[in-house]
Write an enzyme that holds these catalytic residues in place. Structure first.
Site, PDB file in Angstrom:
ATOM      1  CG  ASP A  38     -14.619 -12.373  -2.911  1.00 51.21           C
ATOM      2  OD1 ASP A  38     -15.318 -11.588  -3.514  1.00 51.21           O
ATOM      3  OD2 ASP A  38     -14.734 -13.634  -2.547  1.00 51.21           O
ATOM      4  CD  GLU A  45     -17.771  -6.206  -4.113  1.00 50.15           C
ATOM      5  OE1 GLU A  45     -17.595  -7.014  -4.830  1.00 50.15           O
ATOM      6  OE2 GLU A  45     -17.649  -6.440  -2.920  1.00 50.15           O
ATOM      7  CG  ASP A 101     -20.907 -14.434  -3.593  1.00 53.20           C
ATOM      8  OD1 ASP A 101     -19.733 -14.876  -4.058  1.00 53.20           O
ATOM      9  OD2 ASP A 101     -20.655 -13.791  -2.334  1.00 53.20           O
TER      10      ASP A 101
END
Length: 804
Positions: free
Chosen positions: A430, A433, A508
């Site tokens: 997670d 990015e 999310d």
């Protein structure tokens, strides 16, 4: 257009993160003055000293690579490409004073010398498939420098294509948008965007691959450029669709179908086929930020088992760690992770732990092995001046690994021994990015330098590939640590080629009906972008839902490959029982159905692994010749055979369902329909419309609460004859855990059924492959007729079964 309105439109596009650049102001590549050819490459030399290479990789795959005002560089590397060696196909070259024509068995590539324009045609019909609207362009004067992330990192490059009057656009990975991207524009820049809504762009992933469809004929373009990129599908112009990037090469691959399925297969050949995950990854998964301590995890599992709700996986979010330090366990909350894993394993449940890229920065405190080793080996990212790059994420001050270093990737992968030794079954990547609490735009990382195969490039080039390489390091590490098991990795961010290493979910999301409505176009778009194993947080991640929303969410996701219920730390609990028995009973019904259909789901997933064609499909993928499906994104199909039309708004109990041409059966009632029309159906809360294609055979198994709970015996083959009384299918099986399927340890059984004078005759083919599932029975039911099931012993040999 009114001038004021035009100004407002450009301002709106810019504010929305869309494409406001005017590429018509860019410098065009020069005309062709000469060319040369080798075994599979045609190199065009231009008047302005630019070069263009056309590489014939396959009869339906051409690579176009351009360097402006200079030769094509010798260095040729991409993290996305899995296959570089292609057998040279048959091709020939013809030239006239105006044209250079390359012809393969499937494609004609016409290159106009002046101006330099490339056109792709069908080699048989000579019909134009795709054509340049203007020559490829670049920005030597820096006219677009004001919109670029880092103008010093590269020069803007762009390619423009003629926009068809009825051309449709699909794919482009993870976008909070509808299925058909026509009249839309997008930016690719991996971004942490919690709570995104429709139109928010960019979000987590960059997959610069799209499919064009016009007059039922499809092509694909993969713009393999990791800089921030732009795609405009006729939003800013009636004349053109264009794509470009803030640096790097003009480097794209052109795929010809004419079928979309064929394009997806070739894209998988180029960027990699998804390996099969463990079978239990298709089970139901439960998560929240965060379940702790260990006794709460046990209580969640106990509740599932007590309530007869299927469950295969529980996820541990960031609070299992010691101060958010990856590769550690909090000794108070999880004093015995191996014991916990073993206790859950006996109940059929696996543990998956989150692993973020941020390693806690603690220069004045020794003893944290991940940080100490990374500093010693110089594996962490540094700024141009040599300082460690120190972003802020969950541990506070942190450091990121330079995953472009092969030694760093191997080190990172080997660190996962702390998880495998403690019985952890999978890894959830997670925040990759990469997210940075200092600045989510990436500006804080502007001068971060990565090794990048010795090129020493900056963040402008490497941001979008960071997650791909982190997932690769994780996957390859798990392969080394447990060579007899299939790795299971989940990722949030990605670049093209991610399917080689990870499954993914859509980040999310919100617990809202609007977010639920995005599930279908996002899942199907990801599937059309080479990512077959996808899903979302069932019920939504942020905010408070209710029983109706949770039920309707499961009715979308109960057949999606990734089916995980996940909730934010301060969100109202949403395990299946939280809103009362009425809703829990409905959710149980659909989870039980998911597990009963595992033989069908796994067979469809193996097809995705082998062919690149996804499990969760838009109708247009199966019915490409039907224009009614081209923008239909509130229905979907699982494989070739199941069509679902869920409810996506509150308080709705009736909806229209489009059935394409052919015979269809209502899954619940076996009522038969003739397709090619819209029907209206009642949809109470406990119901999701499911239709089975006439001609399908759907294999199913017994009721399970977890994968491996008991043998899949008998396997029931549910036969749905088409209008001619025929049906066919394949059943795929393997051990569901090891990589032995890659070397032939699988079992594939072909089945067909036909209507005869006294009933139906089922032909079971001899099993292919070396896997032995053990003794079991096959049962056959023709769903268009009422009869007792006919059961036979599966011998692995060909046999014929009569159903009277």
């Amino acid at each position: 257009m009114n001038r004021i309105y035009k100004i407002l439109l450009v301002a709106f596009v810019s504010a929305a993160g869309g494409v406001a650049q005017d590429i018509t102001t860019l410098e065009k590549i020069g005309p062709v003055v000469r060319f040369e050819r080798t075994e599979k490459i045609v190199t065009l030399h231009c008047q302005d000293n630019s070069q263009v290479q056309l590489t014939i990789l396959a009869p339906d795959l051409i690579r176009v690579r351009a360097a402006f005002t200079k030769p094509i560089p010798q260095k040729d590397h991409s993290w996305a490409i899995a296959r570089e060696n292609w057998e040279t196909p048959r091709w020939r070259l013809n030239e006239t004073s105006d044209l250079i024509t390359i012809t393969t068995d499937e494609l004609e590539v016409l290159v106009r010398r002046s101006p330099l324009l490339i056109e792709f045609r069908d080699a048989r019909t000579h019909q134009v498939i795709n054509a340049d609207e203007r020559p490829m362009s670049y920005d030597p004067k820096g006219k677009l420098a004001g919109v670029m992330f880092d103008p010093k990192a590269g020069t803007f490059v762009a390619a423009a294509k003629k926009l068809g009057f009825d051309e449709h656009f699909y794919g482009l990975g993870e976008k909070a948008a509808r299925l058909d991207k026509r009249r839309s524009s997008f930016v690719n820049w991996n971004s942490d965007t919690p709570g995104y809504t429709e139109g928010k762009d960019p979000i987590y992933q960059t997959i610069p691959f799209y499919i064009g469809l016009q007059r039922g004929i499809a092509y694909g373009i993969f713009f393999d450029n990791s800089y921030r990129s732009y795609f405009d599908f006729g939003k800013s112009s009636q004349q053109r669709a264009w794509f470009g990037a803030e640096g790097g090469e003009m480097n794209y691959y052109f795929f010809y179908g004419p079928s979309i399925k064929k394009i997806l297969g070739r894209y998988a050949d180029l960027t990699g086929h998804m390996p099969l995950p463990p079978l239990w990854a298709l089970g139901h998964q439960q998560s929240r930020w965060s379940y702790y301590p260990d006794t709460m995890v046990e209580e969640v599992v106990s509740e599932y088992r007590k309530r007869d709700l299927p469950l295969d996986v529980v996820h541990l979010d960031i609070d299992y760690m010691d101060g958010y330090r990856v590769f550690t366990f909090d000794k108070e909350r999880f004093p015995d992770p191996k014991g916990l894993s073993e206790k859950l394993r006996r109940q059929g449940v696996k543990l998956v732990t989150i692993v973020d890229p941020g390693v806690k920065h603690q220069p004045n405190e020794k003893g944290y092995h991940a940080y100490d080793q990374g500093v010693e080996k110089n594996f962490f990212q540094r700024r141009r001046n040599g300082d460690l790059f120190v972003p802020r994420v969950w541990p506070g001050d942190s450091v990121f690994v330079d995953y472009t270093l092969p030694e760093a990737r191997r080190w990172w992968g080997d660190l996962h021994r702390v998880y495998t030794d403690n019985g952890i079954a999978g890894i959830w990547n997670d925040m990759n990015e990469p997210s940075d609490f200092v600045d989510q735009t990436g500006k804080n990382q502007l001068d971060v330098v990565s090794y990048d195969e010795g090129e020493k490039t900056t963040h402008a080039k490497n941001r979008n590939t960071f997650a791909l390489l982190m997932s690769r390091a994780t996957y390859e590490g798990l392969e080394r640590l447990q060579p007899d098991r299939r790795p299971y990795v989940i990722t949030r961010a990605a670049y093209a080629g991610i399917q080689r290493y990870a499954t993914m979910w859509t980040g999310d999301t919100n617990s809202t009906w609007g977010s639920l409505g995005l599930n279908i176009p996002m899942f199907t778009s990801l599937g059309l972008s080479g990512e077959p194993f996808v899903g979302s947080d069932v019920g939504g991640f942020i905010g408070r839902g209710n029983g109706e929303l949770l039920v309707r969410s499961y009715q979308v996701s109960f057949l999606a490959p990734f089916c995980r219920n996940h909730k934010v730390i301060d969100g109202y609990d949403q395990e299946p029982w939280r809103f009362g028995k009425y809703y829990e009973d409905i959710i149980r019904k659909y989870l039980k159905l998911r597990y009963a259909l595992l033989p069908f789901l796994y067979t469809t997933l193996e097809n995705a692994h082998r062919t690149g064609v996804p499990v969760f499909r838009p109708l247009l993928l199966n019915y490409q010749d039907d224009p009614n499906t081209y923008n239909l994104d509130d229905q979907f199909m699982i494989g070739d055979d199941l069509l679902l039309a869920p409810i996506l708004k509150p308080d709705v109990t009736r909806r229209l369902v489009y059935l394409p041409a052919g015979t269809w059966y209502d899954y619940w009632t076996n009522k038969r329909y003739t397709g090619g029309e819209m029907i209206s159906v009642e949809v109470p809360l406990d119901m999701v419309p499911v239709f089975v294609r006439g001609g399908a055979i759907i294999p199913s198994g017994p009721s399970l609460n977890y994968v491996g709970e008991k043998p899949i015996d008998p396997i029931t083959f549910n036969i749905y004859p088409d209008e001619k009384g025929a049906a066919a299918a394949n059943l795929y099986e393997d051990d569901g855990l090891s990589p032995a399927y890659k070397t032939g340890a699988f079992r594939r059984t072909a089945l067909s059924a036909r209507r005869g004078p006294r009933g139906f005759v089922v032909s079971v083919g001899a099993a292919e492959g070396s896997y032995n599932p053990g003794p079991r029975k096959f049962s056959f039911v023709v769903r268009s007729h009422e009869h007792k099931p006919v059961t036979v012993v599966d011998t692995g040999r060909a046999q014929q079964v009569d159903i009277k």
